[in-house]
Design a protein around this motif. Sequence first.
Motif, PDB file in Angstrom:
ATOM      1  N   GLY A  22       3.237  -4.683  -5.199  1.00 25.92           N
ATOM      2  CA  GLY A  22       4.041  -3.479  -4.994  1.00 25.92           C
ATOM      3  C   GLY A  22       3.630  -2.357  -5.924  1.00 25.92           C
ATOM      4  N   THR A  23       3.445  -2.687  -7.205  1.00 23.15           N
ATOM      5  CA  THR A  23       3.017  -1.669  -8.177  1.00 23.15           C
ATOM      6  C   THR A  23       1.618  -1.151  -7.861  1.00 23.15           C
ATOM      7  OG1 THR A  23       4.371  -2.747  -9.880  1.00 23.15           O
ATOM      8  CG2 THR A  23       2.673  -1.204 -10.625  1.00 23.15           C
ATOM      9  N   LEU A  24       0.710  -2.064  -7.481  1.00 22.22           N
ATOM     10  CA  LEU A  24      -0.659  -1.658  -7.151  1.00 22.22           C
ATOM     11  C   LEU A  24      -0.678  -0.694  -5.970  1.00 22.22           C
ATOM     12  CD1 LEU A  24      -3.719  -1.927  -7.511  1.00 22.22           C
ATOM     13  CD2 LEU A  24      -3.628  -3.952  -6.020  1.00 22.22           C
ATOM     14  N   LEU A  25       0.101  -0.986  -4.947  1.00 20.58           N
ATOM     15  CA  LEU A  25       0.137  -0.103  -3.778  1.00 20.58           C
ATOM     16  C   LEU A  25       0.664   1.277  -4.144  1.00 20.58           C
ATOM     17  CD1 LEU A  25       1.413  -2.603  -1.047  1.00 20.58           C
ATOM     18  CD2 LEU A  25      -0.906  -1.746  -1.379  1.00 20.58           C
ATOM     19  N   TRP A  26       1.709   1.321  -4.984  1.00 18.62           N
ATOM     20  CA  TRP A  26       2.242   2.621  -5.386  1.00 18.62           C
ATOM     21  C   TRP A  26       1.215   3.406  -6.202  1.00 18.62           C
ATOM     22  CZ3 TRP A  26       5.704   5.416  -3.335  1.00 18.62           C
ATOM     23  CH2 TRP A  26       6.846   4.862  -2.735  1.00 18.62           C
ATOM     24  N   LEU A  27       0.427   2.736  -7.036  1.00 13.80           N
ATOM     25  CA  LEU A  27      -0.605   3.425  -7.803  1.00 13.80           C
ATOM     26  C   LEU A  27      -1.672   4.017  -6.879  1.00 13.80           C
ATOM     27  CD1 LEU A  27      -1.077   1.002 -10.845  1.00 13.80           C
ATOM     28  CD2 LEU A  27       0.056   3.244 -10.820  1.00 13.80           C
ATOM     29  N   THR A 100       5.447  10.112   2.016  1.00 16.91           N
ATOM     30  CA  THR A 100       6.817  10.238   1.520  1.00 16.91           C
ATOM     31  C   THR A 100       7.818   9.658   2.511  1.00 16.91           C
ATOM     32  OG1 THR A 100       6.213  12.251   0.325  1.00 16.91           O
ATOM     33  CG2 THR A 100       8.551  11.845   0.687  1.00 16.91           C
ATOM     34  N   LEU A 101       7.673  10.009   3.793  1.00 13.11           N
ATOM     35  CA  LEU A 101       8.620   9.512   4.807  1.00 13.11           C
ATOM     36  C   LEU A 101       8.582   7.992   4.920  1.00 13.11           C
ATOM     37  CD1 LEU A 101       8.245  12.084   7.755  1.00 13.11           C
ATOM     38  CD2 LEU A 101      10.099  11.894   6.100  1.00 13.11           C
ATOM     39  N   LEU A 102       7.384   7.447   4.981  1.00 17.37           N
ATOM     40  CA  LEU A 102       7.285   5.998   5.155  1.00 17.37           C
ATOM     41  C   LEU A 102       7.725   5.257   3.891  1.00 17.37           C
ATOM     42  CD1 LEU A 102       3.990   5.636   7.221  1.00 17.37           C
ATOM     43  CD2 LEU A 102       6.358   5.765   8.011  1.00 17.37           C
ATOM     44  N   GLY A 103       7.450   5.812   2.716  1.00 22.58           N
ATOM     45  CA  GLY A 103       7.938   5.200   1.486  1.00 22.58           C
ATOM     46  C   GLY A 103       9.453   5.156   1.444  1.00 22.58           C
ATOM     47  N   ILE A 104      10.094   6.289   1.823  1.00 23.89           N
ATOM     48  CA  ILE A 104      11.557   6.321   1.879  1.00 23.89           C
ATOM     49  C   ILE A 104      12.073   5.323   2.909  1.00 23.89           C
ATOM     50  CG2 ILE A 104      13.541   7.765   2.491  1.00 23.89           C
ATOM     51  CD1 ILE A 104      12.020  10.160   1.381  1.00 23.89           C
ATOM     52  N   SER A 110      14.685  -1.943   2.826  1.00 19.27           N
ATOM     53  CA  SER A 110      14.941  -2.984   1.848  1.00 19.27           C
ATOM     54  C   SER A 110      16.407  -2.995   1.429  1.00 19.27           C
ATOM     55  CB  SER A 110      14.043  -2.780   0.624  1.00 19.27           C
ATOM     56  OG  SER A 110      14.295  -3.765  -0.356  1.00 19.27           O
ATOM     57  N   VAL A 111      16.982  -1.821   1.200  1.00 25.66           N
ATOM     58  CA  VAL A 111      18.404  -1.736   0.851  1.00 25.66           C
ATOM     59  C   VAL A 111      19.261  -2.315   1.968  1.00 25.66           C
ATOM     60  CG1 VAL A 111      20.299  -0.146   0.401  1.00 25.66           C
ATOM     61  CG2 VAL A 111      18.088   0.231  -0.685  1.00 25.66           C
ATOM     62  N   GLN A 137       8.504  -3.158  -0.699  1.00 27.97           N
ATOM     63  CA  GLN A 137       8.595  -2.668   0.681  1.00 27.97           C
ATOM     64  C   GLN A 137       8.321  -1.167   0.763  1.00 27.97           C
ATOM     65  OE1 GLN A 137      11.525  -4.092   3.343  1.00 27.97           O
ATOM     66  NE2 GLN A 137      11.996  -5.918   2.157  1.00 27.97           N
ATOM     67  N   GLY A 138       8.785  -0.403  -0.236  1.00 25.20           N
ATOM     68  CA  GLY A 138       8.448   1.017  -0.242  1.00 25.20           C
ATOM     69  C   GLY A 138       6.959   1.242  -0.401  1.00 25.20           C
ATOM     70  N   GLY A 139       6.323   0.478  -1.296  1.00 25.14           N
ATOM     71  CA  GLY A 139       4.889   0.607  -1.497  1.00 25.14           C
ATOM     72  C   GLY A 139       4.093   0.206  -0.278  1.00 25.14           C
ATOM     73  N   VAL A 140       4.525  -0.836   0.422  1.00 22.88           N
ATOM     74  CA  VAL A 140       3.808  -1.289   1.613  1.00 22.88           C
ATOM     75  C   VAL A 140       3.808  -0.208   2.691  1.00 22.88           C
ATOM     76  CG1 VAL A 140       3.940  -2.893   3.561  1.00 22.88           C
ATOM     77  CG2 VAL A 140       4.112  -3.748   1.225  1.00 22.88           C
TER      78      VAL A 140
END
Length: 636
Positions: A22-27, A100-104, A110-111, A137-140
Motif C-alpha cells: 500500500g505504501t509503495l503504491l502511494w509513493l 485523485t478520484l480513484l484513490g478517494i 474500504s470504509v 485499497q486507496g493505493g491500489v
Amino acid sequence: MPFRLSRTPFGLPYGLLLWGLGTLLWLLVLAVELKTPGKLRWNPFSFWLQRDGLAAAGFLLLLMVCAFLRRRSKAYAPTLAEDGLMVMIILVFPIEVTVTLLGIAGILESVSQQAERVQRSLPVGGWYVVLGELVFQGGVTAFIGVTGSTVEQAGYLHEWHTDPQYGLRELVTIPLIYLSVFVMRVSISFLYLWVRGISLTVFVQEARARQSVVTFLAEFATVVLSVMIAVVYTQPGFLPVFSLCAVLVALVALLSKQGEAAERQQRTIAEMKILVGVGRALSNPAQTRRELFKTLYEEGRALFRADSLAVYLFPQDSIKPQVLEWQSVAVNRPQAERRGIEAQAQPSGQWQSRSSTSEHEIPRPEVDALGLAEWCIQHKQALRISDVEREAGSYGYRWLTERLPYRSWMGVPLEAEKKALGVISVASHQARAFSEQDEEMLRALGQQLVGALEKARLYELATVDGLTGLLNARTVRAKLTEVFAKTLAANGQMAVLMFDIDHFKKVNDTYGHEVGNEVLQHLAKMVRGKLRDADIAGRYGGEEFIVILPSTPVQGARDVAERLRRQIETRPVPTAAGDLRITASFGVAALPSSAATTPDRLVELADKALYASKRNGRNQVTVASQPESSLPAEHR
C-alpha cells in the motif's frame, strides 16, 4: 492483536501486504503527481470549483453506487462493472484528477467494507489493520488509474480527453486501457486473497461456478456503457449522459439481483444435499442416541452454518417430572478435554471443569438457552430470534442478554403423534444468521430426528445396558470382534482394559443394591467422559467393565487405565447414603501379541491381568505380559 506468522485475515503476510504494498503504491502515485520536487501538477482545491469538478463528483458517486450494488451479493462478484467505470474516468479526466478520484473511491470502499463487517459482527482487527486497509485499497485504485492513464498516453501520445477522436486507433487503445486495468485489478485481488489464506484455485473455481455466458455478456455490457458515457460526455448534452448513467446503474443492480438469485439457488441445492445426507445418517437403525446426536451435531451445524446445535428433550422415564433437559451428548468436546477432565453440571447453568492442575468455569450456552426452548414448547411454535440482545426481552428472558453468547437463535418443537418430545435449535454468533428457509429446513430435520430417536431407542434396548448406559456384554463382544479383525488386517495396534470395583459386594451388603447401582452408574458416566469418541466401553457383567481402545499401543492403554484408576480413587461417589470412596483394579492386554490369537483370548489375557491386580493388593493396573494367576471370585 499482534500479527501471526500465518496466512489469515490478520496474519503477518496480510499486514505486510497492507502496509508494504500500500505504501509503495502511494509513493509511485505521488511520484507521478509531482511535476517538480515539492510542487504538485495541479491544485485539487481549485479544480472542484471549475465546471469539471461537478462532473468528477458525479462520476465518483456513480462509481460508489455501482460498487455498493455489486457488493450486495455475497458471492465472489466479477469486477467488470467497476473496471468499466474506471476506464470511463481515465478517458474523461486528466491523470491528476483520475488518480485523485480513484484513490478517494478506494478509501470510501474500504470504509464501507469495514462498516459492513462491524454491522455483521465480523472481526475487523486492530486499528493498524483498519488503517492499513485504507492505505492499501486507496493505493491500489489510485495506481490502477496511473496504469490506465499511462497506457492512454502511450496509445495517443497525449491524453484522449484533450483531443477526443474516434477512429481505428481508439478501437485498439481503449480495449488496451481496459485490459491494463483488468489485469492490474485481478493480479492484486489474487495476491490479496492469497495472504488471507484463500486458495487461488478455490477462488477461480468459485468464480467460474457463478459466471455463466449470459452473465459475462451482461457484465461486459457495463464496460461498453461506461465507454459510451465517456464518449458522450465529450459532446455537449446533459441528457444523454444522465440517461446512460441511469441505464448503467439499472444494469448493475440487475446483475446484483441475478447474482443473489444464483447464490440462493446454489445454496439451496447444497443445503438439500446436506439435508439428504443428514437424513441418511439419521436413518441408520444401528446407532445409539449418543451416536445419533453426535452425527446430528457434526452434520447439522454445516447445514445451517451455525456455531451451535442443541437438542432439548423430556426424559423418557415417565416417573420423573416432565422437565425439559438439554441433551449434553450433542456437544462435541475438544480433543484435549476427552481424557483427563471431568465436567459436572451445576444448578447455575454453568459447567465446572476440574483437572489436576486447575479449576475454572466453562459457560454452557445450550443450558442458558433452555428458557427459549421452553417457550417453543409452551407456545407449540417455532421461535427465530435475529438479535438476542434486542429481542430476548420480548420473550421474558432478559437474563439471556448477559449469559447467552450468541446473537441469533432458532428452535422448533419436536412432536410425535401430537405429543411434545422436545426442541431442536441452532445458534450463531452473527446477528440475522437464519432465514425463513432455514426455519423450514430445521422443521424437516426435526421430523427426521423424531423418527431416528425411536429407532435409536429400540436399538438401545437390544444393545445398551439399561443400568449404566454402556454397551451390554453381547454387543461389546461383537464390537471387539470387528476391531480385532481390522487391527490384524492393518497390522495395527489395539488394547483391551478389564476392570471392576474392589470389594463391591461389601457396598451392596452395607448400603443396599440401590446404592450399589448408583455407584455403577457413576462409574460408567465417569468412564464415558474420559474416553475418545472411537473408544468403546461396555458392562461385561456385574461390577466388571470392559474398554476397547482401537489404534492404541500397550503403553498408551496402561496410561489410560492408570488415569481411570486415579480418578476412581480420588473422587468420592455421591449416593443416597452419602459420598462413598471406592477403588478399582485393572487388567490390560494389547495387540500385537503372540498369545492373543482370537478376541476371546485377548479378553482372557486382560481378565487374568485383572485377577493379578486383585491378588497383589487391588487398586492397581497390571499388564498381561506380567505374571498371571487366577483369583477366586469371592475374594474380589
